[in-house]
Design an enzyme around this catalytic site. Structure first.
Site, mmCIF file in Angstrom:
data_model
loop_
_atom_site.group_PDB
_atom_site.id
_atom_site.type_symbol
_atom_site.label_atom_id
_atom_site.label_comp_id
_atom_site.label_asym_id
_atom_site.label_seq_id
_atom_site.Cartn_x
_atom_site.Cartn_y
_atom_site.Cartn_z
ATOM 1 N N ASP A 99 10.349 -5.209 -26.940
ATOM 2 C CA ASP A 99 9.886 -3.762 -27.412
ATOM 3 C C ASP A 99 9.092 -3.962 -28.781
ATOM 4 O O ASP A 99 9.275 -4.778 -29.519
ATOM 5 C CB ASP A 99 11.351 -3.046 -27.918
ATOM 6 C CG ASP A 99 11.363 -1.829 -27.929
ATOM 7 O OD1 ASP A 99 10.505 -0.949 -28.205
ATOM 8 O OD2 ASP A 99 12.356 -1.133 -27.539
ATOM 9 N N ASP A 201 6.689 1.187 -28.653
ATOM 10 C CA ASP A 201 7.290 2.202 -29.356
ATOM 11 C C ASP A 201 6.469 3.163 -29.898
ATOM 12 O O ASP A 201 5.253 2.914 -30.611
ATOM 13 C CB ASP A 201 8.338 1.795 -30.505
ATOM 14 C CG ASP A 201 9.349 2.828 -30.852
ATOM 15 O OD1 ASP A 201 10.224 2.911 -30.351
ATOM 16 O OD2 ASP A 201 9.295 2.881 -32.376
ATOM 17 N N GLU A 243 5.325 4.179 -25.039
ATOM 18 C CA GLU A 243 6.072 5.286 -25.340
ATOM 19 C C GLU A 243 5.097 6.408 -25.841
ATOM 20 O O GLU A 243 4.706 6.076 -26.873
ATOM 21 C CB GLU A 243 7.381 5.068 -26.040
ATOM 22 C CG GLU A 243 8.225 6.353 -26.224
ATOM 23 C CD GLU A 243 9.306 6.167 -27.124
ATOM 24 O OE1 GLU A 243 10.126 6.877 -27.467
ATOM 25 O OE2 GLU A 243 9.003 5.804 -28.447
ATOM 26 N N HIS A 316 17.809 4.694 -24.140
ATOM 27 C CA HIS A 316 18.838 4.693 -25.277
ATOM 28 C C HIS A 316 18.781 5.678 -25.964
ATOM 29 O O HIS A 316 19.430 6.022 -26.997
ATOM 30 C CB HIS A 316 18.580 3.614 -26.056
ATOM 31 C CG HIS A 316 17.197 3.501 -26.648
ATOM 32 N ND1 HIS A 316 15.922 3.288 -25.764
ATOM 33 C CD2 HIS A 316 17.077 3.578 -27.741
ATOM 34 C CE1 HIS A 316 15.152 3.248 -26.688
ATOM 35 N NE2 HIS A 316 15.349 3.408 -27.793
ATOM 36 N N ASP A 317 17.753 6.695 -25.746
ATOM 37 C CA ASP A 317 17.264 8.042 -26.793
ATOM 38 C C ASP A 317 17.884 9.254 -25.789
ATOM 39 O O ASP A 317 17.655 10.385 -26.422
ATOM 40 C CB ASP A 317 15.843 8.255 -26.773
ATOM 41 C CG ASP A 317 15.615 7.167 -28.083
ATOM 42 O OD1 ASP A 317 16.423 6.488 -28.727
ATOM 43 O OD2 ASP A 317 14.258 6.808 -27.951
HETATM 44 C C1 NOJ Z 1 11.453 5.608 -30.348
HETATM 45 C C2 NOJ Z 1 12.759 4.834 -29.880
HETATM 46 O O1 NOJ Z 1 13.223 4.745 -28.645
HETATM 47 C C3 NOJ Z 1 13.840 5.375 -30.890
HETATM 48 O O2 NOJ Z 1 15.098 4.858 -30.594
HETATM 49 C C4 NOJ Z 1 13.729 5.136 -32.297
HETATM 50 O O3 NOJ Z 1 14.527 5.701 -33.109
HETATM 51 C C5 NOJ Z 1 12.084 5.655 -32.562
HETATM 52 N N1 NOJ Z 1 11.165 5.398 -31.680
HETATM 53 C C6 NOJ Z 1 11.372 5.081 -33.858
HETATM 54 O O4 NOJ Z 1 11.412 3.599 -33.697
#
Ligand code: NOJ
Length: 543
Positions: A99, A201, A243, A316-317
């Protein structure tokens, strides 16, 4: 035919280290824990792991706040543990994708600690500083994703610094070439170690223009990505997945078209489709299957020739796939049907840890029970917008990030076999029946995922075939065909909890090899086949 890049036939698996496997009883997953489960991942058949951050971090955002890009957080282990994981994974044919979190660092990163000492401090320019507005307030009204302003005052400098996430996550200043050079150097350092690429990210934020109020998709984004490509990625056999919540079908090729800087993006159109217009994810909304299918169809079409899709239900989000899109009363079959429609599309599928077991959301009885800073930051803002406490709690239970972060369910043992200590987030009580130790008990979600992964490796139509939607307006049925070199793959799924007859345009003509099925195999379909709740098939035929 020229060989495909490996990441077009491999399936990715996301490990969220904190919640995967704890080897030392401190309640937090770690690198030796991951290594101990590599045989499990090899049995599943995945090609690469996307490893959520394991770098040194104060863990304000569970590792997405990095204080040293070249060190491992002690709670996860040591650099030797990392090197050993990489070697052991490689011995099993599993690559590791890191990541890359370079929109921001932790406020405990040495750069920021130095930067905030004064306006002429070394590294000051690695971050984004602005003078206060004439009234002493923030320079403008940009907001942080985690609630509150995107600007925090720093008394030492008498300036505000910019952060699109928590105040403990100051944004890096990508306008500064010295910062960019440091980032590329660090990327090369990891790639030279043998990692297989990066999940980047919130990469669509690095071209921001805070003075113009622009966060995502800013004016310098693609120039930075092109430079990164030249400086760190060119000539390497790696995968890069950015992302990009702001990515759209009409700019996706700038990321991942033939000359684009990345292999693919994680775009979230299917996630956003299910969010409330006013309250976003914090108000639960019912599933709208025609709208959901339309999103996937649009993206399949947009990247049909050039470019490449990533395919995922969860991470995970996000909430657990089966809770969000399936029906937990038909848990195993709905998990399998959802996997079928996703994995038979064109693109690289990603499995979020536990999805292959059909793990579900859990229940957080109160707001206080949530661990994630996002929930706590969102509540005051949602309340101000008029959302009631009960609705907010329902929304957070439906879509909150903690759902995906409960520990991996390895067995029916105490704490789901995740830890011998007290887990950092409670295990889901349903681990007694949903766990990896019981993965072969029919109906086996795990065996279904194994099969889908193998099919991708053996049937080039999955990598190369086109995508033609069927029955787009049907509220329950997800159906499409794929065509390639004299073959046709028909994918049909009843994504509802009722038995449904499917009115196929080509009724009576579908027969062939049943590559995948959730119930009994169906080599041929009659005129109006009746599908059981959450039944899905994929039939390969010659045309
Ligand atoms: C996206 C990540 O997937 C998330 O978990 C994170 O809180 C934010 N970016 C900030 O890095």
């Amino acid at each position: 035919m020229t060989a495909q890049p490996w990441w077009k036939t491999a399936v990715g698996y996301q490990v969220y280290p904190r919640s995967f496997c704890d080897s030392n009883g401190d309640g937090v997953g770690d690198l030796p824990g991951i290594a101990s489960k590599l045989d499990y991942l090899a049995e599943l058949g995945i090609g690469f792991i996307w490893l959520s951050p394991v770098y040194a971090s104060p863990m304000a955002d569970n590792g997405y706040d990095i204080s040293d890009y070249r060190a491992i957080a002690p709670v996860f282990g040591t650099m030797d543990d990392f090197d050993s994981l990489l070697a052991q994974a490689s011995a099993r044919g599993i690559r590791i994708v890191m990541d890359l979190v370079v929109n921001h660092t932790s406020d405990q990163h040495a750069w920021f600690r130095e930067a905030k000492l004064g306006r002429s401090a070394k590294y000051h320019d690695f971050y984004i500083w602005r003078d206060p507005a004439p009234d002493g307030g923030p320079p403008n009204n940009m907001k942080s994703t985690f609630g509150g302003p995107a600007w925090t005052f720093s008394p030492e400098t008498g300036q505000y610094y910019f952060h699109l996430f928590a105040p403990a996550q100051p944004d890096l200043n990508w306008a500064n070439p010295a910062l960019r050079a440091e980032v590329y150097d660090m990327m090369n350092w990891w790639l030279d170690k043998g990692v297989a690429g990066f999940r980047m990210d919130v990469i669509d934020l690095i071209g921001k223009d805070p003075d113009a109020g622009i966060a995502a998709d800013g004016p310098t984004l693609f120039a930075h990505l092109a430079e990164m490509q030249r400086a760190a990625l060119a000539g390497r056999d790696v995968v890069t997945v950015g992302e990009a919540w702001s990515a759209r079908p009409d700019n996706a090729l700038a990321y991942c078209g033939a000359d684009g800087p990345l292999s693919m993006v994680f775009q979230f159109a299917h996630v956003l489709e299910g969010w409330d217009a006013t309250f976003g994810k914090w108000k639960a909304t019912p599933r709208n299957l025609p709208a959901l299918k339309r999103v996937f169809d649009t993206w399949q079409a947009a990247l049909a020739q050039d470019g490449w899709n990533s395919l995922f239900w969860s991470n995970h989000d996000l909430p657990r796939a089966v809770s969000k899109y399936g029906d937990t009363r038909h848990r195993a079959h709905s998990a399998m049907a959802l996997a079928t429609v996703l994995h038979m599309m064109k693109g690289t599928p990603y499995i979020y840890q536990g999805e292959e077991l059909g793990m579900t959301n859990t229940t957080f009885p109160t707001r206080a029970a949530f661990n994630d800073l996002e929930v706590h930051g969102a509540w005051p803002e949602m309340q101000a917008l008029g959302l009631g406490e009960a609705d907010f709690l329902a929304g957070a239970n439906a879509n909150g990030r903690d759902n995906a972060r409960t520990p991996m369910q390895w067995s029916a043992a105490p704490q789901a076999g995740f830890t011998t200590g007290t887990p950092w987030l409670p295990v889901n009580p349903n681990h007694k029946t949903i766990n990896a130790a019981q993965r072969h008990t029919p109906p086996s979600v795990f065996a279904h995922y194994q099969r889908l992964i193998r099919l991708r490796q053996h049937h080039p139509i999955l990598t190369n075939g086109d995508h033609r939607p069927l029955l787009p307006d049907d509220p329950d049925i997800w159906a499409y065909t794929r065509h390639w070199q004299g073959q046709r793959l028909t994918v049909l799924a009843n994504l509802s909890s009722e038995t449904r007859q499917i009115a196929l345009p080509e009724a009576g003509q579908i027969s062939g090899q049943c590559l995948s099925h959730t119930h009994a195999p169906r080599p041929a379909l009659g005129a109006h086949p009746a599908f059981a709740p959450w039944e899905a098939v994929a039939i390969l035929a010659s045309t």
